[in-house]
Design an enzyme around this catalytic site. Structure first.
Site, PDB file in Angstrom:
ATOM      1  NE  ARG A   4      -8.977   9.009  -9.136  1.00 19.54           N
ATOM      2  CZ  ARG A   4      -9.152   8.020  -9.988  1.00 19.54           C
ATOM      3  NH1 ARG A   4      -8.338   6.967  -9.974  1.00 19.54           N
ATOM      4  NH2 ARG A   4     -10.128   8.070 -10.867  1.00 19.54           N
ATOM      5  CG  ASP A  49      -2.357   6.321  -3.933  1.00 14.98           C
ATOM      6  OD1 ASP A  49      -3.378   5.843  -4.468  1.00 14.98           O
ATOM      7  OD2 ASP A  49      -1.374   6.721  -4.584  1.00 14.98           O
ATOM      8  CE1 TYR A  90       0.527  14.803  -3.788  1.00 18.57           C
ATOM      9  CE2 TYR A  90       1.103  15.770  -5.905  1.00 18.57           C
ATOM     10  CZ  TYR A  90       0.220  15.073  -5.109  1.00 18.57           C
ATOM     11  OH  TYR A  90      -0.978  14.644  -5.611  1.00 18.57           O
ATOM     12  NE  ARG A 125       3.485   6.080  -1.665  1.00 21.26           N
ATOM     13  CZ  ARG A 125       2.479   5.220  -1.519  1.00 21.26           C
ATOM     14  NH1 ARG A 125       1.245   5.570  -1.881  1.00 21.26           N
ATOM     15  NH2 ARG A 125       2.709   4.014  -1.024  1.00 21.26           N
TER      16      ARG A 125
END
Lengths: 253, 253
Positions: free
Chosen positions: A52, A54, A112, A206
């Site tokens: 998922r 965000d 990422y 993050r």
């Protein structure tokens, strides 16, 4: 009618989505793709994403799969979805795969990228695709900390509060393995952090990046960073870095 | 109260603007900046831009100037405007300049960049900042044509129809001088055309680029391109290339 398993590779601009996962009233990537698939397959389709993302997070190559008996070729799905979907989602690749392929469970590693700028003023044409951070002056100190993250750790300190749902179904708890983390300069005051691992907790990238910013601000030392990682306590880590800088770059199977 | 002449360097994301020039009912860059300047200076302010960009065209460093008697420092204008303006316009630099400086008349040269992709499918995060073109296969042929454009020419063939207003006030007609044009590969299927000249007609860059695309599609030869340039006839040139790929990059004084 034989059941088929179809794998999609898709890219999206997360700016105007409430994230990947379907929600009853919000615009989501999964929701949009499932809606168009249902139109094409003339019936409900459940799309399984590799993870998922965000709200506001982008993807260069998200992977998802779905089962269908519809007799539509892979090229037909690609062309059909791209003509039905809005321009902020694009289907890059469609393949028919073995029945046991599952976009999330079969994933071996994810990469990422986090883009940020330390400029005084950010170019408006970059504002949706890199984070503008203030006070970050010591990139070298941030780079020095990165080796601490590599390897198998309990990343509870960087896990979103109240997110212990999916992460715990497989008994791994908050233990994840990061295989590589690097931070490179792209331009004058523009940087990219690349992070590759076998799995990630919610908002883990993050939260790591936000804590690294505090290292770059010389607010916390390498030793402090290590203590935060070891403490398994989210309260000790830094703020969550802005969503707009984060791109899901690649998923390996 | 002494009259001051203030020079602004500003960047904007043109996606949600109907271009630079003020219009009674549309959202424009000039209109937005003039509105915020009027608030700060407590009275109407006329902002002179170095040129007009069309709807959807971006700027990395547009230059503009205005006269005021307001006793606000350059730093005050910069901070004030950036706090009042929306995020798609940023003021990069503010300087007090000599009374005879005029952003348009004093400009010696401008550089534009045009970004495009020949990919089958474009990444959604680039869709507002590069043009996606189909059928362009021969970049080398496009590069071969570029030297024809350099120098002093009547560019009527690449001038927007019905735009003979400002271009003709100084008696230059459609004659302009291009000093350098280059086309470089940036990535797999991503390219940037850079064009520097002493002046440009309306939509001249996009009309040149659109015609170059036809060269890249092998629809017209180098010889055809030269004939189009010499003909001084807009009807012979290609379609106007999409606005989103165009960036005003730099203005020299």
């Amino acid at each position: 009618m034989a059941m088929r398993n179809i794998k999609l590779v898709l890219a999206y601009d997360g700016s105007h989505f409430s994230g990947w996962q379907s929600q009853p009233t919000a615009r989501t990537v999964q929701g949009e793709v499932e809606e168009k698939l249902a139109m094409m397959c003339q019936g409900e389709v459940a799309l399984h994403g590799a993870g998922r993302t965000d709200a506001g997070v982008h993807a260069l190559a998200m992977v998802a799969n779905f089962n269908t008996t519809a007799k539509i070729s892979c090229l037909g799905f690609k062309k059909g979805l791209n003509s039905l979907l809005s321009a902020d989602i694009r289907i890059l690749k469609v393949d028919e795969v073995a029945a046991d392929f599952h976009a999330r469970i079969s994933a071996k590693a994810k990469t990422y990228r986090y883009f940020f700028s330390t400029a005084e003023i950010q170019l408006p044409t970059l504002r949706l695709y890199e984070a503008l951070v203030s006070g970050v002056v010591d990139i070298k100190a941030m780079q020095d900390v990165l080796p601490l993250l590599v390897g198998k750790h309990d990343f509870s300190s960087f896990e979103a509060v109240g997110s212990r749902d999916l992460s715990y179904v497989d008994g791994r708890g908050a233990v994840r393995t990061l295989e590589a983390v690097s931070l490179k300069q792209l331009g004058d005051e523009a940087y990219c952090l690349t992070i590759r691992g076998t799995g990630f907790l919610r908002k883990m990238v993050r939260n790591i990046v936000g804590t690294l910013f505090d290292v770059g601000r010389q607010r916390i030392s390498k030793d402090d960073f290590n203590k935060i990682l070891q403490a398994q306590d989210r309260n000790l880590a830094g703020a969550t870095a802005p969503a707009c800088g984060l791109f899901l770059d690649n998923i390996e199977y």
